[in-house]
Design a protein around this motif. Structure first.
Motif, PDB file in Angstrom:
ATOM      1  N   THR A  91      -0.084  13.918 -16.078  1.00 20.24           N
ATOM      2  CA  THR A  91      -0.843  14.440 -17.205  1.00 20.24           C
ATOM      3  C   THR A  91      -0.051  15.514 -17.940  1.00 20.24           C
ATOM      4  N   GLU A  92      -0.163  15.507 -19.250  1.00 18.83           N
ATOM      5  CA  GLU A  92       0.496  16.543 -20.044  1.00 18.83           C
ATOM      6  C   GLU A  92      -0.374  17.794 -20.031  1.00 18.83           C
ATOM      7  N   VAL A  93       0.263  18.936 -19.908  1.00 22.53           N
ATOM      8  CA  VAL A  93      -0.464  20.202 -19.863  1.00 22.53           C
ATOM      9  C   VAL A  93       0.042  21.088 -20.993  1.00 22.53           C
ATOM     10  N   THR A  94      -0.867  21.524 -21.851  1.00 22.86           N
ATOM     11  CA  THR A  94      -0.479  22.457 -22.918  1.00 22.86           C
ATOM     12  C   THR A  94      -1.446  23.623 -22.895  1.00 22.86           C
ATOM     13  N   ARG A  95      -0.901  24.814 -22.967  1.00 22.26           N
ATOM     14  CA  ARG A  95      -1.726  26.019 -23.059  1.00 22.26           C
ATOM     15  C   ARG A  95      -1.050  26.940 -24.073  1.00 22.26           C
ATOM     16  N   THR A  96      -1.854  27.632 -24.861  1.00 26.85           N
ATOM     17  CA  THR A  96      -1.304  28.609 -25.784  1.00 26.85           C
ATOM     18  C   THR A  96      -1.840  29.973 -25.384  1.00 26.85           C
ATOM     19  N   TYR A  97      -0.941  30.933 -25.246  1.00 29.00           N
ATOM     20  CA  TYR A  97      -1.333  32.290 -24.845  1.00 29.00           C
ATOM     21  C   TYR A  97      -1.096  33.225 -26.016  1.00 29.00           C
ATOM     22  N   LEU A  98      -2.169  33.771 -26.544  1.00 29.93           N
ATOM     23  CA  LEU A  98      -2.072  34.605 -27.736  1.00 29.93           C
ATOM     24  C   LEU A  98      -2.257  36.077 -27.391  1.00 29.93           C
ATOM     25  N   ALA A  99      -1.337  36.892 -27.885  1.00 31.18           N
ATOM     26  CA  ALA A  99      -1.406  38.337 -27.636  1.00 31.18           C
ATOM     27  C   ALA A  99      -2.626  38.935 -28.338  1.00 31.18           C
ATOM     28  N   GLU A 100      -3.009  38.339 -29.474  1.00 30.48           N
ATOM     29  CA  GLU A 100      -4.106  38.892 -30.273  1.00 30.48           C
ATOM     30  C   GLU A 100      -5.309  37.963 -30.316  1.00 30.48           C
ATOM     31  N   LEU A 101      -5.746  37.474 -29.165  1.00 26.29           N
ATOM     32  CA  LEU A 101      -6.914  36.594 -29.178  1.00 26.29           C
ATOM     33  C   LEU A 101      -8.159  37.460 -29.060  1.00 26.29           C
ATOM     34  N   LYS A 102      -8.937  37.483 -30.129  1.00 23.75           N
ATOM     35  CA  LYS A 102     -10.128  38.334 -30.120  1.00 23.75           C
ATOM     36  C   LYS A 102     -11.319  37.502 -29.664  1.00 23.75           C
ATOM     37  N   GLU A 103     -11.943  37.933 -28.589  1.00 22.08           N
ATOM     38  CA  GLU A 103     -13.074  37.179 -28.040  1.00 22.08           C
ATOM     39  C   GLU A 103     -14.389  37.720 -28.585  1.00 22.08           C
ATOM     40  N   GLU A 104     -14.561  39.053 -28.468  1.00 20.17           N
ATOM     41  CA  GLU A 104     -15.876  39.645 -28.712  1.00 20.17           C
ATOM     42  C   GLU A 104     -16.316  39.641 -30.171  1.00 20.17           C
ATOM     43  N   HIS A 105     -15.476  40.206 -31.054  1.00 16.71           N
ATOM     44  CA  HIS A 105     -15.956  40.485 -32.408  1.00 16.71           C
ATOM     45  C   HIS A 105     -15.616  39.358 -33.374  1.00 16.71           C
ATOM     46  N   ALA A 106     -16.180  38.191 -33.120  1.00 16.91           N
ATOM     47  CA  ALA A 106     -15.944  37.075 -34.032  1.00 16.91           C
ATOM     48  C   ALA A 106     -16.882  37.229 -35.228  1.00 16.91           C
ATOM     49  N   SER A 107     -16.338  37.028 -36.407  1.00 18.36           N
ATOM     50  CA  SER A 107     -17.195  37.115 -37.596  1.00 18.36           C
ATOM     51  C   SER A 107     -18.026  35.837 -37.681  1.00 18.36           C
ATOM     52  N   GLU A 108     -18.968  35.807 -38.600  1.00 24.23           N
ATOM     53  CA  GLU A 108     -19.871  34.659 -38.729  1.00 24.23           C
ATOM     54  C   GLU A 108     -19.120  33.334 -38.878  1.00 24.23           C
ATOM     55  N   GLU A 109     -18.082  33.342 -39.732  1.00 25.83           N
ATOM     56  CA  GLU A 109     -17.373  32.081 -39.993  1.00 25.83           C
ATOM     57  C   GLU A 109     -16.677  31.569 -38.731  1.00 25.83           C
ATOM     58  N   GLU A 110     -16.140  32.499 -37.945  1.00 22.05           N
ATOM     59  CA  GLU A 110     -15.372  32.079 -36.774  1.00 22.05           C
ATOM     60  C   GLU A 110     -16.252  31.462 -35.694  1.00 22.05           C
ATOM     61  N   VAL A 111     -17.509  31.851 -35.659  1.00 23.62           N
ATOM     62  CA  VAL A 111     -18.401  31.391 -34.603  1.00 23.62           C
ATOM     63  C   VAL A 111     -18.520  29.869 -34.589  1.00 23.62           C
ATOM     64  N   GLU A 112     -18.497  29.262 -35.779  1.00 23.09           N
ATOM     65  CA  GLU A 112     -18.693  27.816 -35.856  1.00 23.09           C
ATOM     66  C   GLU A 112     -17.456  27.002 -35.495  1.00 23.09           C
ATOM     67  N   MET A 113     -16.323  27.671 -35.329  1.00 23.82           N
ATOM     68  CA  MET A 113     -15.102  26.957 -34.972  1.00 23.82           C
ATOM     69  C   MET A 113     -15.259  26.333 -33.585  1.00 23.82           C
ATOM     70  N   PRO A 114     -14.788  25.098 -33.401  1.00 24.56           N
ATOM     71  CA  PRO A 114     -14.862  24.524 -32.050  1.00 24.56           C
ATOM     72  C   PRO A 114     -13.933  25.317 -31.125  1.00 24.56           C
ATOM     73  N   GLU A 115     -14.391  25.544 -29.919  1.00 20.25           N
ATOM     74  CA  GLU A 115     -13.586  26.354 -29.005  1.00 20.25           C
ATOM     75  C   GLU A 115     -12.432  25.513 -28.471  1.00 20.25           C
ATOM     76  N   ASP A 116     -11.246  26.062 -28.552  1.00 19.75           N
ATOM     77  CA  ASP A 116     -10.070  25.363 -28.052  1.00 19.75           C
ATOM     78  C   ASP A 116      -9.827  25.824 -26.627  1.00 19.75           C
ATOM     79  N   GLU A 117     -10.030  24.925 -25.679  1.00 22.92           N
ATOM     80  CA  GLU A 117      -9.920  25.307 -24.272  1.00 22.92           C
ATOM     81  C   GLU A 117      -8.489  25.567 -23.838  1.00 22.92           C
ATOM     82  N   THR A 118      -7.522  25.167 -24.671  1.00 20.74           N
ATOM     83  CA  THR A 118      -6.138  25.357 -24.251  1.00 20.74           C
ATOM     84  C   THR A 118      -5.585  26.691 -24.739  1.00 20.74           C
ATOM     85  N   THR A 119      -6.395  27.465 -25.467  1.00 21.47           N
ATOM     86  CA  THR A 119      -5.934  28.760 -25.965  1.00 21.47           C
ATOM     87  C   THR A 119      -6.576  29.877 -25.156  1.00 21.47           C
TER      88      THR A 119
END
Length: 187
Positions: A91-119
């Protein structure tokens, strides 16, 4: 980490210490003890021939992308007969690790984005073996079956009722295991 990128199984990779000038190859080969431990953790009969190789690719100055391929042979009990079922996994494995991944303070528009499990947020150190284990858990079949084995469950369906699925049967399997365990304690 050797020059060929061979990394021992339980070693943590400190992403912040890696040079972002080039990709860093890795190749993990677990020992037989590692394999036994992994099988126990994942609830498999056994895990054989595991290899996890790929590279950590710098994305910009601070983020990283893991691109790898996990190969393994897993043995699980058949859900119908309990006979061992061997499955080869590649199986291919891909993960992206972001230094600036903001979890808590998502604005209204961001909430509707599908969650990417590989990030994921950039960890201080990355345990490649844990990534491999997670990928293996996702890739292993949920209901392994011996060739030609049918679940006996379907024979107990009354006409006009829906057949019981594997998911329906699962809670009973754990209850049976518990009952067997409790039964043994009495003796």
């Amino acid at each position: 980490m050797g020059h060929d990128g061979l990394t021992s199984w339980g070693v943590e990779l400190r992403l912040r210490d890696l040079s972002d000038a080039h990709a860093h190859p890795f190749r993990l080969k677990p020992t037989s003890e590692d394999l036994e431990e992994m099988a126990a953790t994942l609830g498999l009969s056994s895990v054989k021939k595991v290899s996890f190789e790929g590279k950590m690719v710098p994305v910009g100055k601070r983020d990283w992308r893991l691109e790898g391929v996990l190969g393994a042979t897993v043995v699980q009990p058949c859900v119908a007969t309990l006979a061992p079922v061997t499955t080869r996994i590649d199986t291919e494995v891909t993960r992206t690790y972001l230094a600036e991944l903001k979890e808590e303070h998502a604005s209204e528009e961001e909430v509707e984005m599908p969650e990417d499990e590989t990030t994921e947020p950039l960890p201080a150190s990355l345990l490649l073996s844990a990534v491999a284990e997670e990928a293996l858990a996702l890739a292993a079949p949920d209901y392994p079956r011996v060739e030609g084995a049918e679940l006996a469950v379907t024979q107990f369906t009354e006409s006009g009722k829906e057949a019981m699925s594997d998911d329906d049967a699962k809670p009973f399997a754990s209850l049976k295991a518990l009952r067997d365990k409790l039964g043994k304690d009495d003796t």
